[in-house]
Design a protein around this motif. Sequence first.
Motif, short mmCIF file in Angstrom:
data_model
loop_
_atom_site.label_atom_id
_atom_site.label_comp_id
_atom_site.label_asym_id
_atom_site.label_seq_id
_atom_site.Cartn_x
_atom_site.Cartn_y
_atom_site.Cartn_z
N TYR A 155 63.36 1.62 -44.09
CA TYR A 155 62.20 0.77 -44.30
C TYR A 155 62.42 -0.13 -45.52
O TYR A 155 62.90 0.32 -46.54
CB TYR A 155 60.93 1.61 -44.52
N LYS A 196 50.44 -6.85 -33.54
CA LYS A 196 51.76 -6.51 -34.06
C LYS A 196 51.78 -5.08 -34.62
O LYS A 196 52.73 -4.33 -34.39
CB LYS A 196 52.17 -7.50 -35.15
N ILE A 197 50.73 -4.72 -35.32
CA ILE A 197 50.65 -3.36 -35.87
C ILE A 197 50.57 -2.34 -34.74
O ILE A 197 51.23 -1.30 -34.78
CB ILE A 197 49.44 -3.23 -36.83
N ILE A 212 51.62 -2.62 -31.61
CA ILE A 212 52.91 -2.55 -30.90
C ILE A 212 53.93 -1.78 -31.74
O ILE A 212 54.69 -0.96 -31.22
CB ILE A 212 53.40 -3.96 -30.54
N ALA A 213 53.95 -2.03 -33.05
CA ALA A 213 54.87 -1.30 -33.92
C ALA A 213 54.54 0.18 -33.92
O ALA A 213 55.45 1.03 -33.89
CB ALA A 213 54.80 -1.86 -35.33
N GLN A 214 53.28 0.50 -33.92
CA GLN A 214 52.87 1.90 -33.90
C GLN A 214 53.30 2.57 -32.60
O GLN A 214 53.81 3.68 -32.61
CB GLN A 214 51.35 2.00 -34.08
N SER A 218 55.74 1.63 -30.54
CA SER A 218 57.21 1.69 -30.39
C SER A 218 57.86 2.68 -31.35
O SER A 218 58.96 3.16 -31.10
CB SER A 218 57.82 0.30 -30.55
N ASN A 219 57.19 3.02 -32.43
CA ASN A 219 57.77 3.93 -33.42
C ASN A 219 57.11 5.30 -33.42
O ASN A 219 57.31 6.07 -34.35
CB ASN A 219 57.66 3.32 -34.83
#
Length: 156
Positions: free
Chosen positions: A12, A33-34, A36-38, A40-41
């Motif tokens: 990070y 965006k947040i 999608i990031a959440q 995918s991770n």
Amino acid sequence: MTDSIKNDASSYQLPDKTKVPSSNSMDKDMFMKILIAQLSNQDPTAPMEDKEFISQMAQFSSLEQMQSIGKGIETMMLNQHAAALMNYSNLIGNKVSYESETVTKDATGADVTSTVKETANVLSVKRDGVDILAELSNGKSVSVYDLTEIKPKEEK
């Protein structure tokens, strides 16, 4: 067997502080965006529950509706200010009266405040914040709400 899944916090990186963010408020693109990031991770052994996902989508929908309402209210306010300015534009050329306070000195040198009725012609009308000002032929600007009398133009 869960040892093969590692949370690699060392990869990070802090955001670049030389870039100035466009605004302090979150918009729908930032929210997506947040999200999608959440997604995918997320940990594959403990994925996000349906309830959490539905809750976040409801928040997204509420955010979008609040932004829409805010834009609508802003447009309505601008229209009201424009309408008020147009309504008072009919004062241009008319003779108006208003009261103003003047300060004079008495025999002892003390300040004496008195109210004087003044009259002048309206040259223009302008908006100053939420107030509408009449610019007068005597060089003064007076709030239209302080006018006490309006007389039509004198015909020559």
